[in-house]
Design an enzyme around this catalytic site. Sequence first.
Site, PDB file in Angstrom:
ATOM      1  N   ARG A 108      15.619  19.446   1.815  1.00  0.00           N
ATOM      2  CA  ARG A 108      14.188  19.735   2.029  1.00  0.00           C
ATOM      3  C   ARG A 108      13.383  19.730   0.738  1.00  0.00           C
ATOM      4  O   ARG A 108      12.318  20.332   0.641  1.00  0.00           O
ATOM      5  CB  ARG A 108      13.974  21.068   2.738  1.00  0.00           C
ATOM      6  CG  ARG A 108      14.558  21.091   4.116  1.00  0.00           C
ATOM      7  CD  ARG A 108      13.986  22.220   4.938  1.00  0.00           C
ATOM      8  NE  ARG A 108      14.719  22.303   6.189  1.00  0.00           N
ATOM      9  CZ  ARG A 108      15.835  22.995   6.333  1.00  0.00           C
ATOM     10  NH1 ARG A 108      16.339  23.678   5.322  1.00  0.00           N
ATOM     11  NH2 ARG A 108      16.452  23.009   7.488  1.00  0.00           N
ATOM     12  N   LYS A 130       2.726   9.164  -3.781  1.00  0.00           N
ATOM     13  CA  LYS A 130       3.105   8.466  -2.537  1.00  0.00           C
ATOM     14  C   LYS A 130       4.499   7.906  -2.734  1.00  0.00           C
ATOM     15  O   LYS A 130       4.720   7.035  -3.580  1.00  0.00           O
ATOM     16  CB  LYS A 130       2.135   7.312  -2.250  1.00  0.00           C
ATOM     17  CG  LYS A 130       0.787   7.747  -1.744  1.00  0.00           C
ATOM     18  CD  LYS A 130       0.023   6.518  -1.269  1.00  0.00           C
ATOM     19  CE  LYS A 130      -1.378   6.867  -0.823  1.00  0.00           C
ATOM     20  NZ  LYS A 130      -2.154   5.669  -0.471  1.00  0.00           N
ATOM     21  N   GLU A 172      -3.202  -4.896 -11.539  1.00  0.00           N
ATOM     22  CA  GLU A 172      -3.640  -3.517 -11.266  1.00  0.00           C
ATOM     23  C   GLU A 172      -4.452  -2.964 -12.446  1.00  0.00           C
ATOM     24  O   GLU A 172      -5.367  -2.165 -12.254  1.00  0.00           O
ATOM     25  CB  GLU A 172      -2.438  -2.604 -10.976  1.00  0.00           C
ATOM     26  CG  GLU A 172      -1.453  -3.108  -9.928  1.00  0.00           C
ATOM     27  CD  GLU A 172      -1.992  -3.154  -8.489  1.00  0.00           C
ATOM     28  OE1 GLU A 172      -3.096  -2.649  -8.225  1.00  0.00           O
ATOM     29  OE2 GLU A 172      -1.267  -3.726  -7.633  1.00  0.00           O
ATOM     30  N   LYS A 214      -5.961   6.369 -12.838  1.00  0.00           N
ATOM     31  CA  LYS A 214      -5.396   6.591 -11.499  1.00  0.00           C
ATOM     32  C   LYS A 214      -5.236   8.085 -11.210  1.00  0.00           C
ATOM     33  O   LYS A 214      -5.580   8.529 -10.111  1.00  0.00           O
ATOM     34  CB  LYS A 214      -4.071   5.833 -11.302  1.00  0.00           C
ATOM     35  CG  LYS A 214      -3.558   6.063  -9.872  1.00  0.00           C
ATOM     36  CD  LYS A 214      -2.569   5.072  -9.332  1.00  0.00           C
ATOM     37  CE  LYS A 214      -2.145   5.504  -7.921  1.00  0.00           C
ATOM     38  NZ  LYS A 214      -1.057   4.758  -7.364  1.00  0.00           N
ATOM     39  N   GLU A 224      -6.061  10.970   0.367  1.00  0.00           N
ATOM     40  CA  GLU A 224      -6.766   9.753   0.779  1.00  0.00           C
ATOM     41  C   GLU A 224      -7.832   9.979   1.843  1.00  0.00           C
ATOM     42  O   GLU A 224      -7.723   9.530   2.982  1.00  0.00           O
ATOM     43  CB  GLU A 224      -5.768   8.664   1.235  1.00  0.00           C
ATOM     44  CG  GLU A 224      -6.447   7.306   1.322  1.00  0.00           C
ATOM     45  CD  GLU A 224      -5.536   6.124   0.973  1.00  0.00           C
ATOM     46  OE1 GLU A 224      -4.333   6.304   0.811  1.00  0.00           O
ATOM     47  OE2 GLU A 224      -6.098   5.024   0.863  1.00  0.00           O
ATOM     48  N   ARG A 228      -9.731   7.931  -3.112  1.00  0.00           N
ATOM     49  CA  ARG A 228      -8.465   7.227  -3.341  1.00  0.00           C
ATOM     50  C   ARG A 228      -8.495   5.813  -2.759  1.00  0.00           C
ATOM     51  O   ARG A 228      -7.758   4.932  -3.208  1.00  0.00           O
ATOM     52  CB  ARG A 228      -7.295   8.049  -2.770  1.00  0.00           C
ATOM     53  CG  ARG A 228      -5.954   7.602  -3.309  1.00  0.00           C
ATOM     54  CD  ARG A 228      -4.844   8.603  -3.070  1.00  0.00           C
ATOM     55  NE  ARG A 228      -3.616   8.041  -3.618  1.00  0.00           N
ATOM     56  CZ  ARG A 228      -2.494   8.704  -3.818  1.00  0.00           C
ATOM     57  NH1 ARG A 228      -2.416   9.965  -3.497  1.00  0.00           N
ATOM     58  NH2 ARG A 228      -1.432   8.087  -4.316  1.00  0.00           N
ATOM     59  N   ASN A 232      -7.804   0.589  -3.362  1.00  0.00           N
ATOM     60  CA  ASN A 232      -7.511  -0.571  -2.507  1.00  0.00           C
ATOM     61  C   ASN A 232      -8.347  -1.794  -2.880  1.00  0.00           C
ATOM     62  O   ASN A 232      -8.277  -2.813  -2.188  1.00  0.00           O
ATOM     63  CB  ASN A 232      -7.785  -0.230  -1.041  1.00  0.00           C
ATOM     64  CG  ASN A 232      -6.790   0.772  -0.510  1.00  0.00           C
ATOM     65  OD1 ASN A 232      -5.643   0.786  -0.948  1.00  0.00           O
ATOM     66  ND2 ASN A 232      -7.221   1.614   0.407  1.00  0.00           N
ATOM     67  N   HIS A 235      -7.118  -5.234  -2.333  1.00  0.00           N
ATOM     68  CA  HIS A 235      -5.879  -5.108  -1.560  1.00  0.00           C
ATOM     69  C   HIS A 235      -6.032  -5.394  -0.071  1.00  0.00           C
ATOM     70  O   HIS A 235      -5.038  -5.642   0.606  1.00  0.00           O
ATOM     71  CB  HIS A 235      -5.261  -3.713  -1.747  1.00  0.00           C
ATOM     72  CG  HIS A 235      -4.543  -3.570  -3.067  1.00  0.00           C
ATOM     73  ND1 HIS A 235      -5.170  -3.735  -4.280  1.00  0.00           N
ATOM     74  CD2 HIS A 235      -3.243  -3.293  -3.367  1.00  0.00           C
ATOM     75  CE1 HIS A 235      -4.288  -3.557  -5.256  1.00  0.00           C
ATOM     76  NE2 HIS A 235      -3.109  -3.288  -4.727  1.00  0.00           N
ATOM     77  N   HIS A 239      -3.357  -7.878   0.585  1.00  0.00           N
ATOM     78  CA  HIS A 239      -2.153  -7.592   1.374  1.00  0.00           C
ATOM     79  C   HIS A 239      -1.952  -8.628   2.471  1.00  0.00           C
ATOM     80  O   HIS A 239      -0.823  -9.049   2.747  1.00  0.00           O
ATOM     81  CB  HIS A 239      -2.242  -6.203   2.017  1.00  0.00           C
ATOM     82  CG  HIS A 239      -1.806  -5.107   1.098  1.00  0.00           C
ATOM     83  ND1 HIS A 239      -2.322  -3.842   1.163  1.00  0.00           N
ATOM     84  CD2 HIS A 239      -0.890  -5.102   0.095  1.00  0.00           C
ATOM     85  CE1 HIS A 239      -1.751  -3.091   0.222  1.00  0.00           C
ATOM     86  NE2 HIS A 239      -0.880  -3.832  -0.441  1.00  0.00           N
ATOM     87  N   HIS A 249       2.946  -9.749  -5.547  1.00  0.00           N
ATOM     88  CA  HIS A 249       1.867  -8.809  -5.240  1.00  0.00           C
ATOM     89  C   HIS A 249       0.636  -9.026  -6.144  1.00  0.00           C
ATOM     90  O   HIS A 249      -0.488  -9.130  -5.647  1.00  0.00           O
ATOM     91  CB  HIS A 249       2.393  -7.375  -5.395  1.00  0.00           C
ATOM     92  CG  HIS A 249       1.383  -6.325  -5.091  1.00  0.00           C
ATOM     93  ND1 HIS A 249       0.918  -6.083  -3.816  1.00  0.00           N
ATOM     94  CD2 HIS A 249       0.716  -5.445  -5.901  1.00  0.00           C
ATOM     95  CE1 HIS A 249       0.025  -5.103  -3.853  1.00  0.00           C
ATOM     96  NE2 HIS A 249      -0.115  -4.703  -5.104  1.00  0.00           N
TER      97      HIS A 249
END
Length: 343
Positions: A108, A130, A172, A214, A224, A228, A232, A235, A239, A249
């Site tokens: 946990r 994330k 990025e 960032k 988010e 945040r 994107n 993206h 994506h 990417h």
Amino acid sequence: MLKKTISFSSSKTTCYFDASFAQIGKLVEKDRSVFITDQHIYDHHKKHFKGTRFIQIPAGESFKVQYIVDQIIDQLISFGADRKTTLIGVGGGVVTDITGYVASVYMRGVPFGFVPTSILGMVDASIGGKNGIDVGNYKNLIGVIRQPGFLFYDISLLQSLPIEEWVNGFAEVIKHAAIKDAALFRELEKNSVNTYRKDKGALNELIRKNVLIKTGIVQKDEFEGSERMLLNFGHTLGHAVENVYHLPHGHAISIGIKAACLISEELLSFKETARVTSLLQQYGLPIDIPVDFGKVIEIMRMDKKKMRDTMHYVLLEKLGKAVIKPIPMSHLEKLLYSIARAR
Ligand SMILES: NC(=O)c1ccc[n+]([C@@H]2O[C@H](COP(=O)([O-])OP(=O)(O)OC[C@H]3O[C@@H](n4cnc5c(N)ncnc54)[C@H](O)[C@@H]3O)[C@@H](O)[C@H]2O)c1
Ligand SMILES: [Zn+2]
């Protein structure tokens, strides 16, 4: 070594910039830690793992999956890892994502930190908490948001990073400059990937600036809600293009950034598309491939930033200032087709 502590909603991350791997023993007790890395990094940097307990996973996105998580957990059990064991992910985004995820579910939750080894890992993937894995074609479908205890930046690890991965990471970096930092954008215009590869001081400073951009965004909006989403930029289309054409990417994001600039011209009278596209090219990134917009739009329709029939698109008002603009899908499709015709 330069230390900076960043506070998030319920935890703190300590960043160590301009650090050297040998100093990591000062942060963690090695016999209470397990290092997780991939095969490429292990092959290039074996000496760092001497005398440590470590787990090696195969390299590549296709291994950021549940059965590798299970294998890591089996090895943690065999090491006798307990709730006081710190997991340290040493690698690119694949290793840090999977390490953060395992650390969040094993018993946990156990302490964890990252030593990112790719440009993308240093400026992006290691930051923001994330952590997750892919399921089939769904990238990052399963995961958590949980901040690492520390981020440890040793740029000498980048010496073995293949050049195409440097280029990927700079997509990025350019994204960060475009959405948040016009001065950084001007700095990038004066340099190239090679300048940063050769100049340790400039590279350390560049990494530090990008980490702070960032983390600044994540601090404002860890889970988010809106801010945040600025990350994107490039993206949404990126994506979809990555998904259809299986591009690296950074290449897909570069194409997405150009499209976002053109939409920004149309909707917000943005004037600097030419500067952005020439910067992308200066860093070895493509800005045009023959895209079948029909296929790409189909994928975009499934995008998670789409709410009902409106896409929340990140656009530029000017360099260094991004905004989130809701665009009805039907309008967005027209804009994309007109971009395609103008090519
Ligand atoms: N968690 C987040 O917020 C976040 C953000 C962006 C990206 N990501 C994830 O990050 C991943 C991409 O990260 P990446 O580009 O670092 O990919 P990666 O971890 O696959 O690394 C790219 C390649 O470079 C190799 N490599 C890395 N560092 C090296 C070094 N120092 N020397 C030699 N080889 C080295 C790796 O073995 C791999 O082959 C994706 O899975 C993406 O989903 C996560
Ligand atoms: Zn990205």
